[in-house]
Design a protein around this motif. Sequence first.
Motif, PDB file in Angstrom:
ATOM      1  N   GLY A   1     -14.752   8.555  -5.221  1.00 32.29           N
ATOM      2  CA  GLY A   1     -14.251   8.180  -3.899  1.00 32.29           C
ATOM      3  C   GLY A   1     -13.319   6.988  -3.978  1.00 32.29           C
ATOM      4  N   ALA A   2     -13.649   6.013  -4.840  1.00 31.71           N
ATOM      5  CA  ALA A   2     -12.769   4.853  -5.022  1.00 31.71           C
ATOM      6  C   ALA A   2     -11.429   5.289  -5.625  1.00 31.71           C
ATOM      7  CB  ALA A   2     -13.446   3.824  -5.926  1.00 31.71           C
ATOM      8  N   PHE A   3     -11.475   6.231  -6.560  1.00 34.93           N
ATOM      9  CA  PHE A   3     -10.241   6.758  -7.154  1.00 34.93           C
ATOM     10  C   PHE A   3      -9.382   7.438  -6.095  1.00 34.93           C
ATOM     11  CE2 PHE A   3      -8.127  10.567  -8.906  1.00 34.93           C
ATOM     12  CZ  PHE A   3      -7.177   9.945  -9.718  1.00 34.93           C
ATOM     13  N   LEU A   4     -10.023   8.212  -5.205  1.00 34.25           N
ATOM     14  CA  LEU A   4      -9.269   8.848  -4.120  1.00 34.25           C
ATOM     15  C   LEU A   4      -8.620   7.796  -3.222  1.00 34.25           C
ATOM     16  CD1 LEU A   4     -11.619  11.789  -2.987  1.00 34.25           C
ATOM     17  CD2 LEU A   4      -9.557  11.908  -4.415  1.00 34.25           C
ATOM     18  N   GLY A   5      -9.304   6.677  -3.031  1.00 32.54           N
ATOM     19  CA  GLY A   5      -8.725   5.595  -2.243  1.00 32.54           C
ATOM     20  C   GLY A   5      -7.463   5.056  -2.877  1.00 32.54           C
ATOM     21  N   VAL A   6      -7.457   4.951  -4.209  1.00 25.91           N
ATOM     22  CA  VAL A   6      -6.250   4.524  -4.924  1.00 25.91           C
ATOM     23  C   VAL A   6      -5.122   5.528  -4.711  1.00 25.91           C
ATOM     24  CG1 VAL A   6      -5.254   4.079  -7.205  1.00 25.91           C
ATOM     25  CG2 VAL A   6      -7.552   3.242  -6.666  1.00 25.91           C
ATOM     26  N   VAL A   7      -5.445   6.816  -4.841  1.00 25.04           N
ATOM     27  CA  VAL A   7      -4.435   7.876  -4.648  1.00 25.04           C
ATOM     28  C   VAL A   7      -3.880   7.831  -3.235  1.00 25.04           C
ATOM     29  CG1 VAL A   7      -4.054  10.366  -4.583  1.00 25.04           C
ATOM     30  CG2 VAL A   7      -5.465   9.364  -6.400  1.00 25.04           C
ATOM     31  N   TRP A   8      -4.751   7.696  -2.254  1.00 26.52           N
ATOM     32  CA  TRP A   8      -4.304   7.644  -0.857  1.00 26.52           C
ATOM     33  C   TRP A   8      -3.452   6.391  -0.605  1.00 26.52           C
ATOM     34  CZ3 TRP A   8      -6.679  11.973  -1.408  1.00 26.52           C
ATOM     35  CH2 TRP A   8      -6.743  12.904  -0.388  1.00 26.52           C
ATOM     36  N   GLY A   9      -3.795   5.300  -1.271  1.00 25.74           N
ATOM     37  CA  GLY A   9      -3.002   4.081  -1.117  1.00 25.74           C
ATOM     38  C   GLY A   9      -1.581   4.268  -1.613  1.00 25.74           C
TER      39      GLY A   9
ATOM     40  N   GLY B   1      -6.015   3.193   3.635  1.00 22.65           N
ATOM     41  CA  GLY B   1      -5.885   3.638   5.019  1.00 22.65           C
ATOM     42  C   GLY B   1      -7.003   4.549   5.494  1.00 22.65           C
ATOM     43  N   ILE B   2      -8.020   4.764   4.662  1.00 20.62           N
ATOM     44  CA  ILE B   2      -9.104   5.679   5.032  1.00 20.62           C
ATOM     45  C   ILE B   2      -9.987   5.073   6.116  1.00 20.62           C
ATOM     46  CG2 ILE B   2     -11.143   6.882   4.146  1.00 20.62           C
ATOM     47  CD1 ILE B   2      -9.617   6.889   1.388  1.00 20.62           C
ATOM     48  N   VAL B   3     -10.494   3.864   5.867  1.00 25.06           N
ATOM     49  CA  VAL B   3     -11.308   3.181   6.878  1.00 25.06           C
ATOM     50  C   VAL B   3     -10.481   2.823   8.118  1.00 25.06           C
ATOM     51  CG1 VAL B   3     -12.626   1.080   7.363  1.00 25.06           C
ATOM     52  CG2 VAL B   3     -13.017   2.338   5.236  1.00 25.06           C
TER      53      VAL B   3
ATOM     54  N   THR C   1       0.431  -0.445  12.955  1.00 26.76           N
ATOM     55  CA  THR C   1       1.590  -1.178  12.433  1.00 26.76           C
ATOM     56  C   THR C   1       1.455  -1.445  10.938  1.00 26.76           C
ATOM     57  OG1 THR C   1       1.974  -2.258  14.566  1.00 26.76           O
ATOM     58  CG2 THR C   1       2.919  -3.315  12.625  1.00 26.76           C
ATOM     59  N   ILE C   2       0.253  -1.784  10.509  1.00 26.12           N
ATOM     60  CA  ILE C   2       0.025  -2.147   9.102  1.00 26.12           C
ATOM     61  C   ILE C   2      -0.213  -0.917   8.227  1.00 26.12           C
ATOM     62  CG2 ILE C   2      -1.536  -3.399   7.546  1.00 26.12           C
ATOM     63  CD1 ILE C   2      -1.990  -5.391   9.786  1.00 26.12           C
ATOM     64  N   PHE C   3      -0.912   0.081   8.774  1.00 25.78           N
ATOM     65  CA  PHE C   3      -1.282   1.253   7.978  1.00 25.78           C
ATOM     66  C   PHE C   3      -0.616   2.520   8.506  1.00 25.78           C
ATOM     67  CE2 PHE C   3      -4.834  -1.717   7.605  1.00 25.78           C
ATOM     68  CZ  PHE C   3      -5.040  -1.745   6.234  1.00 25.78           C
ATOM     69  N   ASN C   4      -0.403   3.465   7.629  1.00 21.37           N
ATOM     70  CA  ASN C   4       0.049   4.798   8.009  1.00 21.37           C
ATOM     71  C   ASN C   4      -1.184   5.602   8.392  1.00 21.37           C
ATOM     72  OD1 ASN C   4       1.197   7.313   8.319  1.00 21.37           O
ATOM     73  ND2 ASN C   4       1.487   7.661   6.125  1.00 21.37           N
ATOM     74  N   VAL C   5      -1.487   5.634   9.679  1.00 21.27           N
ATOM     75  CA  VAL C   5      -2.681   6.309  10.170  1.00 21.27           C
ATOM     76  C   VAL C   5      -2.411   7.805  10.261  1.00 21.27           C
ATOM     77  CG1 VAL C   5      -4.260   6.547  12.121  1.00 21.27           C
ATOM     78  CG2 VAL C   5      -3.429   4.275  11.465  1.00 21.27           C
ATOM     79  N   ASN C   6      -3.287   8.608   9.644  1.00 20.13           N
ATOM     80  CA  ASN C   6      -3.120  10.066   9.708  1.00 20.13           C
ATOM     81  C   ASN C   6      -4.462  10.734   9.444  1.00 20.13           C
ATOM     82  OD1 ASN C   6      -3.253  10.840   6.622  1.00 20.13           O
ATOM     83  ND2 ASN C   6      -1.915   9.036   6.763  1.00 20.13           N
ATOM     84  N   LEU C   7      -4.571  11.978   9.894  1.00 18.15           N
ATOM     85  CA  LEU C   7      -5.830  12.719   9.757  1.00 18.15           C
ATOM     86  C   LEU C   7      -6.171  13.032   8.306  1.00 18.15           C
ATOM     87  CD1 LEU C   7      -5.544  15.157  12.800  1.00 18.15           C
ATOM     88  CD2 LEU C   7      -7.107  13.230  12.573  1.00 18.15           C
ATOM     89  N   PHE C   8      -5.163  13.091   7.435  1.00 14.48           N
ATOM     90  CA  PHE C   8      -5.429  13.352   6.016  1.00 14.48           C
ATOM     91  C   PHE C   8      -6.314  12.251   5.412  1.00 14.48           C
ATOM     92  CE2 PHE C   8      -1.406  15.695   6.581  1.00 14.48           C
ATOM     93  CZ  PHE C   8      -1.826  16.946   6.143  1.00 14.48           C
ATOM     94  N   SER C   9      -6.256  11.069   6.025  1.00 16.06           N
ATOM     95  CA  SER C   9      -7.032   9.946   5.492  1.00 16.06           C
ATOM     96  C   SER C   9      -8.531  10.126   5.691  1.00 16.06           C
ATOM     97  CB  SER C   9      -6.583   8.635   6.155  1.00 16.06           C
ATOM     98  OG  SER C   9      -5.255   8.318   5.789  1.00 16.06           O
TER      99      SER C   9
END
Length: 464
Positions: free
Chosen positions: A265-273, A92-94, A233-241
Motif C-alpha cells: 500500500g505504501a508503494f502504491l502511494g509512491v506510484v500515485w504521488g 493524494g489518497i487520504v 488547490t494542493i492536491f489533484n483530487v480524483n476518484l482513482f485515488s
Amino acid sequence: MTEKNEMLPKMWQVLFVLGGFLVLAFIFISSGIGVQLALFGGWFLAFAVGKSMGMAYADMEKAAIKGIANGMNAILILLTVGALIGTWISGGIVPSFIYYGLQTIHPSIFLLATLLITSITSLTTGTSWGSAGTAGIAMMGIGAGLGMPPALTAGAVLSGAYFGDKLSPVSDSTILTATMSNVDVIDHVKAMIPVTVPAYVITSIAFTIVGFRYSDGAADLSQVETVMGSISTIFNVNLFSLIPMALIIALLVMKKPAIPVIAFGAFLGVVWGVVFQGLPATVALTTAWAQIPQDTGLEFIDNILSRGGMASMLGSLVIIIFGLGFGGLLGEIGVLKKLTRVLLDKWVTNAGTASVATIITGFFGNFFGSGMYVALILTPKIMSEKIDELGLDRRVLSRNSEFGSTLTSGMVPWSDNGVYMAGILGVSTLEYLPFMWLAFSCIIISIIYGFTNRFLYDSVMKES
C-alpha cells in the motif's frame, strides 16, 4: 514448574517496582520529558528487586529482550503503517478521501458513519491498527473539516476499530484469546455477541445523539468549503485515488500477511504521488520516511496532512520497546502474578467478582506490561485455575479476557495500542479515553452479566 519460576516477590517489592514506575511516569510526563525514560527507569527498579530475590542479571536481561521480541510484529507494523500514511497523504489518497467525505457526509451523521465505517473495516480485516491507519485517519480529516472535536472523532474511530478486532474470527487477538483460554474460536466469538451487540447499540445511539448537536450550526459548515478548496488547490483530487485504499482493505480481508500488504500500500502511494500528484520519484519515495509539511492556511487540517512517515513513529517505537521490555521483566520477577494472586485469594468468590478480576488482570497486563499481547497471554494463564475452581465456563474467561485486554489496550498511554492510536490519530490517549464508549459499555455489561448470572454457559463447555 521450577523453583525459580515459583518464587514470587513480597508485596513491598511489588509496590517498590510499580509505585516507583508510576512516580517516575508522573514526574517525567508532567515535566514534558516523556514516558520513554520512565519506562526505562522501571527496568532498573525491576533489576533491583530481581537481584534482591537472588535472580541472575543475565536471566532478567533475557526476559526483557524476550518481551521485546514478543512485540516485534507490532513494531514492524508500526513502522510500515507510518510509511503507508506518509505516501498516502503525499499521493493524494487520504486527501481525496477527506474531500469526497466532506462532500457526502452531513455533520449530524458523521460520528455514526465513522463508527460504522471503521467497524466494517476492522470486522472484515480483523485488525484495529489497519482500520485506524486507513479509514480512521481519513475520518479524522473529515471530522476536522466539519469542526468535530478531534477527541470525539477518535473515540468513534476506536470504538469501531476495536469492535471488529475483538469480534472478527480472523483477528489475531481473537484467535490468541480463544487459544490461551482453551476455547474454540467460533464459540469464543459467539460468547461475546450477547455483550457486544447491546453495547454496540448503546454506543451507536450515543454517537448519533451527540452528532445531532452538530446539525444545528455547532459545526461551521462554511469551513467545509474552505477545507475542500484548500485540498483541491494542493492536491489533484480524483476518484482513482480511492483505489489503493479499497485494494489494501480487500487484501487484508483475504487474510494476506499484514506487513507485506501494508508495504505494498505504501508503494502504491509512491506510484500515485508520481502519476497523479506530479511528484518526482525521489520526493514521493522520501515521504515513506518523512512527510512533506503542508500549508493550507488551516492549522487543524495541516496537522492531518503533515502526518506520517516512518520517522514520525520513532518516538512511539521507543515507548513500545521499553514498555515491552519492562513487561518482560515484571513477568520474570513475578510481580504481576503476585499482585493478581493477592486479589484472587481475597475476594474472587463468584461469577461477578471473577469477571471483575479477569478484566482488571487484563488491564494490569496493558498498564504494567505495556502490550495487548502481554495481557492476552497472561490473563487466561492467571485466571484459568480460579475460573475452573468456581465451576465457570471457559468462555466466560475468554470473553472477559478479551474485554479486559483488547478493549483497554488503547487506554494506556505507554502501551503498544495507546502509543499507536495516539500517534496515528493525532490525539493523546487521555484526550480520547473518555469517548471510548464501546469499551466502557462492553465492560459494564459483562460485569452486570456476571453478578446476575446471565450468559455464563455453566454446563455446555464442560461437555465439549
